[in-house]
Design a protein around this motif. Sequence first.
Motif, short mmCIF file in Angstrom:
data_model
loop_
_atom_site.label_atom_id
_atom_site.label_comp_id
_atom_site.label_asym_id
_atom_site.label_seq_id
_atom_site.Cartn_x
_atom_site.Cartn_y
_atom_site.Cartn_z
N UNK A 78 -7.55 6.93 9.88
CA UNK A 78 -8.10 5.95 10.78
C UNK A 78 -9.03 4.93 10.15
N UNK A 79 -8.95 4.74 8.84
CA UNK A 79 -9.78 3.72 8.21
C UNK A 79 -9.38 2.36 8.75
N UNK A 80 -10.31 1.65 9.34
CA UNK A 80 -10.00 0.38 9.97
C UNK A 80 -10.04 -0.81 9.02
N UNK A 81 -10.44 -0.59 7.78
CA UNK A 81 -10.48 -1.69 6.81
C UNK A 81 -9.09 -2.06 6.31
N UNK A 82 -8.17 -1.10 6.33
CA UNK A 82 -6.79 -1.37 5.95
C UNK A 82 -5.95 -1.50 7.22
N UNK A 83 -5.12 -2.53 7.31
CA UNK A 83 -4.28 -2.65 8.50
C UNK A 83 -3.21 -1.56 8.52
N UNK A 84 -2.78 -1.14 9.70
CA UNK A 84 -1.72 -0.13 9.78
C UNK A 84 -0.45 -0.55 9.03
N UNK A 85 -0.21 -1.86 8.91
CA UNK A 85 0.98 -2.34 8.19
C UNK A 85 0.93 -1.98 6.70
N UNK A 86 -0.24 -1.63 6.20
CA UNK A 86 -0.37 -1.26 4.78
C UNK A 86 0.41 0.01 4.46
N UNK A 87 0.80 0.76 5.49
CA UNK A 87 1.61 1.95 5.24
C UNK A 87 2.94 1.56 4.59
N UNK A 88 3.44 0.36 4.90
CA UNK A 88 4.66 -0.12 4.25
C UNK A 88 4.45 -0.33 2.76
N UNK A 89 3.30 -0.83 2.38
CA UNK A 89 2.99 -1.01 0.96
C UNK A 89 2.92 0.35 0.27
N UNK A 90 2.30 1.32 0.94
CA UNK A 90 2.22 2.67 0.37
C UNK A 90 3.61 3.27 0.20
N UNK A 91 4.49 3.06 1.17
CA UNK A 91 5.86 3.60 1.07
C UNK A 91 6.63 2.96 -0.09
N UNK A 92 6.47 1.65 -0.26
CA UNK A 92 7.14 0.98 -1.37
C UNK A 92 6.63 1.52 -2.70
N UNK A 93 5.34 1.73 -2.81
CA UNK A 93 4.76 2.25 -4.04
C UNK A 93 5.22 3.68 -4.30
#
Length: 106
Positions: A78-93
Amino acid sequence: MLNYYVHFTWNNGREMASWPHIEKLYEMDDGDEGFKMIKKLADEHVLKKKIKKMKVKNAAQVFYYQVQDVMRGLIKNGNTNLPPAAIGTAKLFLFMNKLVTNARFD
């Protein structure tokens, strides 16, 4: 990825990865009091003006598994500093890291 979003399919869903997610994660991991979550990242890995584009080692370190681990953990907790869309970046990495670590050059 520095200048454009990366759109991809993951488990039949559309995902998006972007460099600003990495910049935000790096900004959050400022190393206060000597504690840093991702020790391998430095300015020359993340900040566009300081990136040495011909250094493969630096590019590989950005895709280091720990980057996506920390990003996923922050988002899921629930860290609000990163947008939920950042999960896509994590998946790509995660995909890129698995691709590199499982590659065989026989």
